[in-house]
Scaffold this motif. Structure first.
Motif, mmCIF file in Angstrom:
data_model
loop_
_atom_site.group_PDB
_atom_site.id
_atom_site.type_symbol
_atom_site.label_atom_id
_atom_site.label_comp_id
_atom_site.label_asym_id
_atom_site.label_seq_id
_atom_site.Cartn_x
_atom_site.Cartn_y
_atom_site.Cartn_z
ATOM 1 N N LYS A 190 0.810 -1.083 -0.070
ATOM 2 C CA LYS A 190 -0.050 0.129 0.063
ATOM 3 C C LYS A 190 0.783 1.290 0.071
ATOM 4 O O LYS A 190 0.728 2.198 -0.657
ATOM 5 N N ILE A 191 1.875 1.320 0.887
ATOM 6 C CA ILE A 191 3.075 2.377 0.852
ATOM 7 C C ILE A 191 3.645 2.402 -0.511
ATOM 8 O O ILE A 191 3.665 3.660 -1.131
ATOM 9 N N LEU A 249 4.424 5.353 -5.816
ATOM 10 C CA LEU A 249 4.420 5.465 -7.129
ATOM 11 C C LEU A 249 3.130 6.196 -7.831
ATOM 12 O O LEU A 249 3.469 6.979 -9.046
ATOM 13 N N GLU A 250 2.190 6.452 -7.170
ATOM 14 C CA GLU A 250 1.351 7.399 -7.489
ATOM 15 C C GLU A 250 1.506 8.710 -7.098
ATOM 16 O O GLU A 250 0.918 9.961 -7.342
ATOM 17 N N LYS A 251 2.921 8.917 -6.498
ATOM 18 C CA LYS A 251 3.274 10.354 -6.213
ATOM 19 C C LYS A 251 2.613 11.219 -5.152
ATOM 20 O O LYS A 251 2.456 12.550 -5.210
ATOM 21 N N ARG A 252 1.902 10.456 -4.261
ATOM 22 C CA ARG A 252 0.994 11.058 -3.385
ATOM 23 C C ARG A 252 1.937 11.857 -2.368
ATOM 24 O O ARG A 252 1.486 12.797 -1.677
ATOM 25 N N GLU A 261 0.595 2.191 10.743
ATOM 26 C CA GLU A 261 0.453 2.841 11.865
ATOM 27 C C GLU A 261 0.104 4.579 11.942
ATOM 28 O O GLU A 261 -0.578 5.029 12.762
ATOM 29 N N GLU A 262 0.720 4.918 10.880
ATOM 30 C CA GLU A 262 0.326 6.378 10.609
ATOM 31 C C GLU A 262 0.271 6.479 9.013
ATOM 32 O O GLU A 262 0.824 5.772 8.235
ATOM 33 N N TRP A 263 -1.047 7.308 8.645
ATOM 34 C CA TRP A 263 -1.375 7.409 7.153
ATOM 35 C C TRP A 263 -2.000 8.740 6.853
ATOM 36 O O TRP A 263 -3.135 8.821 7.162
ATOM 37 N N LEU A 282 -7.439 11.431 0.021
ATOM 38 C CA LEU A 282 -8.233 10.477 -1.040
ATOM 39 C C LEU A 282 -8.732 9.258 -0.140
ATOM 40 O O LEU A 282 -9.618 8.336 -0.662
ATOM 41 N N ASP A 283 -8.294 9.088 1.112
ATOM 42 C CA ASP A 283 -8.694 8.077 1.695
ATOM 43 C C ASP A 283 -8.720 8.128 3.107
ATOM 44 O O ASP A 283 -8.148 9.036 3.956
#
Length: 359
Positions: free
Chosen positions: A134-135, A140-143, A268-270, A276-277
């Motif tokens: 997920k990370i 890759l999506e340059k978030r 643990e952190e996002w 977006l989520d």
């Protein structure tokens, strides 16, 4: 037809490989170990058929059984030569970390695999963790926007009992120390996430609490990546009284992520500026709770390698990836030994170059 599969080395990590082989319907034709009791133990543990051949000499195994896929699970210092012999025999490979202990051998493995058109995968199975996948997707999506810095912390405990289990552990010639053995998975993830290309490394290492081994029990490093970001590594086997954590942080101008748990298997952190989520949903959805630090990654790694062989493509984790993780550890060793920063790429370096360092 199921692929003919063999394992060379039936020690502590081999059950993960046997379980993954069974799960992925490989035809286990042979096991090899210098200690026959180790083989018998695994045959009994997994209730393998009596038709599974047993060898003490891997060269005899290669000649007689002609396996299509081999897992190398011996002590680290033997990975390189065994890999080269397997490739010469036309076998595809999964090599336990580290891929080898020398840059030159890693280069030989990569070159020879190309010449013989066989697939070689370095067993950095944590790349397959749900959390890590997920990370990686966010990278890759340059978030994150511009990557700023990342940090790998491996705060573990390894006592004398662990090292007594096998005489090669903690030696410069066959193993290396905390960074090479325990921390290389997370070092691999840090390098992979932060753009892969390293310009410079500053390292310090020491043996503070393990006078019964040759190599380091503490390694610290600062890393400068080609994309302008930085990395921090803290790896130790000195944590009292047991393993504390393995964490990976990624910091960007538009995002902050932390993976933790036994083997970076929890988010643990996002936090992302794009919103977006829902962070709580992400933490819930992308967590795993493995029974030990090896995690659940061997199974998907095996599935990927089998697919790579059948479809003649590169595995998800290549021999080059294995070399990059090795190179970063060796660069930290070199910088620590020389007391100055080290520029990459490294042309030559071997863990045994540091023999006698902490005497």
């Amino acid at each position: 037809m199921n692929l003919r599969f063999a394992i060379i080395g039936c020690g502590r990590i081999s059950p993960n490989h046997i379980a993954a082989a069974i799960e992925n319907k490989l035809d286990i034709v042979a096991l090899c170990d210098l200690v026959p009791a180790n083989i018998e133990d695994k045959i009994s543990q997994f209730n393998l058929p009596q038709t599974v051949a047993q060898y003490e000499d891997y060269k005899e195994l290669l000649a007689k059984e002609r396996p299509q896929l081999v897992a190398i699970c011996t002590e680290s210092g033997k990975h390189g030569q065994i890999a080269l012999d397997c490739i010469e025999a036309g076998c595809n490979l999964i090599i336990e970390k580290p891929i080898t202990l020398s840059i030159e051998e890693a280069d030989q493995i990569i070159q020879k695999a190309k010449e013989k058109n066989v697939k070689v995968s370095a067993c950095h199975q944590n790349r397959f963790n749900k959390s890590i996948q997920k990370i990686r997707e966010a990278i890759l999506e340059k978030r994150f926007g511009k990557l700023l810095h990342g940090a790998a912390h491996i705060r573990w405990n390894r006592g004398e009992e662990y090292y007594k289990q096998a005489p090669w552990r903690g030696t410069w010639e066959q193993d290396g120390g905390a960074l090479m053995n325990q921390c290389i998975h997370n070092i691999d993830l840090l390098r992979w996430m932060m753009g892969d290309e390293v310009i410079e490394v500053v390292g310090m290492s020491d043996n503070l609490n393990h006078n019964f081994i040759e190599a380091e029990d503490l390694g610290l490093a600062l890393i400068r990546f080609a994309n302008g970001s930085y990395g921090v590594v803290e790896g130790t086997t000195n944590i009292y009284p047991k393993n504390l954590e393995e964490t990976l942080y990624i910091f960007g101008e538009n995002g902050t992520v932390k993976a933790g748990g036994k083997s970076v298997n929890l988010i643990e952190e996002w936090h992302f500026a794009d919103k977006l989520d829902n962070p709580d949903e992400i933490k819930e959805k992308y967590q795993e709770n493995p029974p030990n630090v090896y995690g659940f990654g061997h199974n998907p790694l095996y599935a990927d390698v089998i697919n790579a062989i059948r479809n003649d493509r590169d595995p998800y984790v290549t021999a080059d990836d294995g070399k990059r993780a090795l190179e970063l550890v060796l660069a930290i060793y070199k910088s620590a030994a020389e007391g100055k920063s080290v520029k990459l790429p490294l042309e030559k370096c071997n863990s045994s170059d540091f023999k006698g360092r902490f005497k």
